[in-house]
Design a protein around this motif. Structure first.
Motif, PDB file in Angstrom:
ATOM      1  N   MET A   1      12.489 -11.396   2.855  1.00  0.00           N
ATOM      2  CA  MET A   1      11.723 -12.634   2.898  1.00  0.00           C
ATOM      3  C   MET A   1      12.644 -13.823   2.663  1.00  0.00           C
ATOM      4  SD  MET A   1       8.333 -11.562   0.706  1.00  0.00           S
ATOM      5  CE  MET A   1       7.375 -13.025   1.116  1.00  0.00           C
ATOM      6  N   THR A   2      12.443 -14.874   3.436  1.00  0.00           N
ATOM      7  CA  THR A   2      13.232 -16.082   3.262  1.00  0.00           C
ATOM      8  C   THR A   2      12.685 -16.910   2.103  1.00  0.00           C
ATOM      9  OG1 THR A   2      11.883 -17.439   4.731  1.00  0.00           O
ATOM     10  CG2 THR A   2      13.656 -16.139   5.756  1.00  0.00           C
ATOM     11  N   PHE A   3      13.422 -17.948   1.750  1.00  0.00           N
ATOM     12  CA  PHE A   3      12.993 -18.859   0.695  1.00  0.00           C
ATOM     13  C   PHE A   3      11.639 -19.464   1.039  1.00  0.00           C
ATOM     14  CE2 PHE A   3      13.108 -22.923  -1.612  1.00  0.00           C
ATOM     15  CZ  PHE A   3      13.506 -22.499  -2.871  1.00  0.00           C
ATOM     16  N   ALA A   4      11.481 -19.921   2.283  1.00  0.00           N
ATOM     17  CA  ALA A   4      10.221 -20.538   2.704  1.00  0.00           C
ATOM     18  C   ALA A   4       9.060 -19.547   2.628  1.00  0.00           C
ATOM     19  CB  ALA A   4      10.356 -21.072   4.128  1.00  0.00           C
ATOM     20  N   GLU A   5       9.302 -18.308   2.982  1.00  0.00           N
ATOM     21  CA  GLU A   5       8.235 -17.306   2.944  1.00  0.00           C
ATOM     22  C   GLU A   5       7.802 -17.004   1.512  1.00  0.00           C
ATOM     23  OE1 GLU A   5       9.335 -14.808   7.022  1.00  0.00           O
ATOM     24  OE2 GLU A   5      10.308 -14.289   5.123  1.00  0.00           O
ATOM     25  N   LEU A   6       8.737 -16.997   0.588  1.00  0.00           N
ATOM     26  CA  LEU A   6       8.389 -16.750  -0.809  1.00  0.00           C
ATOM     27  C   LEU A   6       7.615 -17.921  -1.406  1.00  0.00           C
ATOM     28  CD1 LEU A   6      11.677 -15.004  -1.907  1.00  0.00           C
ATOM     29  CD2 LEU A   6       9.388 -14.000  -2.039  1.00  0.00           C
ATOM     30  N   LEU A   7       7.995 -19.151  -1.060  1.00  0.00           N
ATOM     31  CA  LEU A   7       7.223 -20.311  -1.520  1.00  0.00           C
ATOM     32  C   LEU A   7       5.791 -20.232  -0.996  1.00  0.00           C
ATOM     33  CD1 LEU A   7       9.691 -23.326  -1.057  1.00  0.00           C
ATOM     34  CD2 LEU A   7       9.206 -22.028  -3.144  1.00  0.00           C
ATOM     35  N   HIS A   8       5.642 -19.830   0.258  1.00  0.00           N
ATOM     36  CA  HIS A   8       4.305 -19.701   0.858  1.00  0.00           C
ATOM     37  C   HIS A   8       3.494 -18.633   0.132  1.00  0.00           C
ATOM     38  CE1 HIS A   8       1.190 -19.826   3.902  1.00  0.00           C
ATOM     39  NE2 HIS A   8       1.311 -18.521   4.091  1.00  0.00           N
ATOM     40  N   ALA A   9       4.140 -17.558  -0.288  1.00  0.00           N
ATOM     41  CA  ALA A   9       3.439 -16.461  -0.968  1.00  0.00           C
ATOM     42  C   ALA A   9       2.806 -16.917  -2.277  1.00  0.00           C
ATOM     43  CB  ALA A   9       4.401 -15.309  -1.220  1.00  0.00           C
ATOM     44  N   VAL A  10       3.443 -17.868  -2.966  1.00  0.00           N
ATOM     45  CA  VAL A  10       2.882 -18.376  -4.224  1.00  0.00           C
ATOM     46  C   VAL A  10       1.528 -19.034  -3.988  1.00  0.00           C
ATOM     47  CG1 VAL A  10       3.211 -20.052  -6.088  1.00  0.00           C
ATOM     48  CG2 VAL A  10       5.123 -18.650  -5.324  1.00  0.00           C
ATOM     49  N   HIS A  11       1.344 -19.658  -2.835  1.00  0.00           N
ATOM     50  CA  HIS A  11       0.085 -20.343  -2.537  1.00  0.00           C
ATOM     51  C   HIS A  11      -0.982 -19.391  -1.980  1.00  0.00           C
ATOM     52  CE1 HIS A  11       1.867 -24.246  -3.324  1.00  0.00           C
ATOM     53  NE2 HIS A  11       2.895 -23.908  -2.571  1.00  0.00           N
ATOM     54  N   THR A  12      -0.565 -18.311  -1.335  1.00  0.00           N
ATOM     55  CA  THR A  12      -1.534 -17.406  -0.704  1.00  0.00           C
ATOM     56  C   THR A  12      -1.927 -16.240  -1.603  1.00  0.00           C
ATOM     57  OG1 THR A  12       0.285 -16.210   0.382  1.00  0.00           O
ATOM     58  CG2 THR A  12      -0.769 -17.996   1.625  1.00  0.00           C
ATOM     59  N   ARG A  13      -0.992 -15.769  -2.454  1.00  0.00           N
ATOM     60  CA  ARG A  13      -1.308 -14.669  -3.370  1.00  0.00           C
ATOM     61  C   ARG A  13      -0.536 -14.862  -4.683  1.00  0.00           C
ATOM     62  NH1 ARG A  13       1.891 -12.590   0.808  1.00  0.00           N
ATOM     63  NH2 ARG A  13       3.830 -11.581   0.137  1.00  0.00           N
TER      64      ARG A  13
END
Length: 265
Positions: A1-13
């Motif tokens: 997972m990229t940095f952007a994908e991990l930041l997105h994960a905080v908002h979705t789950r």
């Protein structure tokens, strides 16, 4: 997972984020990523128009990769201009990172002092890059590029008080606008400057970290090189105290950092 994908994960789950081993720093997760993820949870609690001014971060324990972690945030107080927020990362029922943040709207003031100028540094092209080497350099360095322009690399027996050079993300395909979350990763990508004083590998890590942001954040994207400069103010008895700054490619001050680090060597 990229940095952007991990930041997105905080908002979705937010209560079930799994950081892959690719983001390792020894036995734990890269601290700059941990701080960025907690910050992402925190900023959702704040009234729009109140950017983050400062974060005080304590790394209480290692965040284990491959295991679920929850990112939680609580609004402690919201005044006329300033919001105080508490954020934390919780894994296996234990708090592994704690962040207290101050978010504040701009206000009229008679005080205006120009920023600290960027230090002199060799051009990016003239600086040696720290390559990602499996089982040698930290795993997370595959995602962040650092080019040394000042001081020594870790474990080179270099007695300089200073360390610095250029840093940027190299993982995200998109050229996203740099946010405070990105700045956290860029500042913490650099090893503690005291490690260059050692002649052989030894563990070292951040114990506490305070970082302040210049608002509004200068407009730049994640593929642009930023200038980093750190200075050791004192080190003894296995602890080091380091002050640092981060500037944009055009010399705009982005963030000011202070860390207390532990050194096991």
């Amino acid at each position: 997972m990229t940095f952007a994908e991990l930041l997105h994960a905080v908002h979705t789950r937010p209560h079930h984020v799994v950081v892959p081993p690719l983001w390792g720093q020894g036995r734990a997760t890269f601290g700059g990523l941990v701080a960025a993820l907690v910050y992402e949870a925190m900023r959702g609690k704040v009234t729009p128009g109140r950017p983050v001014r400062s974060l005080s971060i304590s790394f209480i324990g290692p965040l284990q990769m491959g295991e679920p972690v929850a990112f939680e945030a609580e609004l402690l107080r919201e005044g006329k201009a300033v919001s105080q927020v508490l954020g934390k990362a919780v894994q296996n029922g234990q708090v592994v990172a704690l962040v207290q943040g101050s978010f504040g709207a701009s206000r009229e003031s008679a005080v205006h002092v120009e920023q600290l100028p960027a230090p002199a540094m060799k051009a990016v092209e003239e600086c040696q890059e720290l390559p990602y080497i499996k089982d040698v350099t930290p795993e997370f360095t595959r995602f962040l590029a650092m080019r040394w322009g000042l001081g020594g690399m870790p474990f080179t027996n270099n007695p300089s008080r200073e360390m610095g050079g250029w840093v940027r993300l190299r993982s995200d395909i998109s050229h996203d606008k740099v946010s405070e979350a990105h700045l956290l990763a860029l500042v913490d990508a650099w090893p503690p400057a005291v490690l260059s004083h050692l002649s052989a590998p030894a563990p070292g890590s951040s114990l506490t970290w305070t970082i302040e942001f210049v608002q509004p954040v200068a407009a730049l994207n994640t593929h642009e090189w930023c200038l980093y400069h750190a200075q050791i103010e004192h080190a003894r008895d296995g602890y080091g105290h380091i002050a640092a700054g981060l500037w944009s490619p055009s010399g705009e001050l982005l963030a000011m950092s202070r860390q207390t680090v532990t050194v096991f060597g």
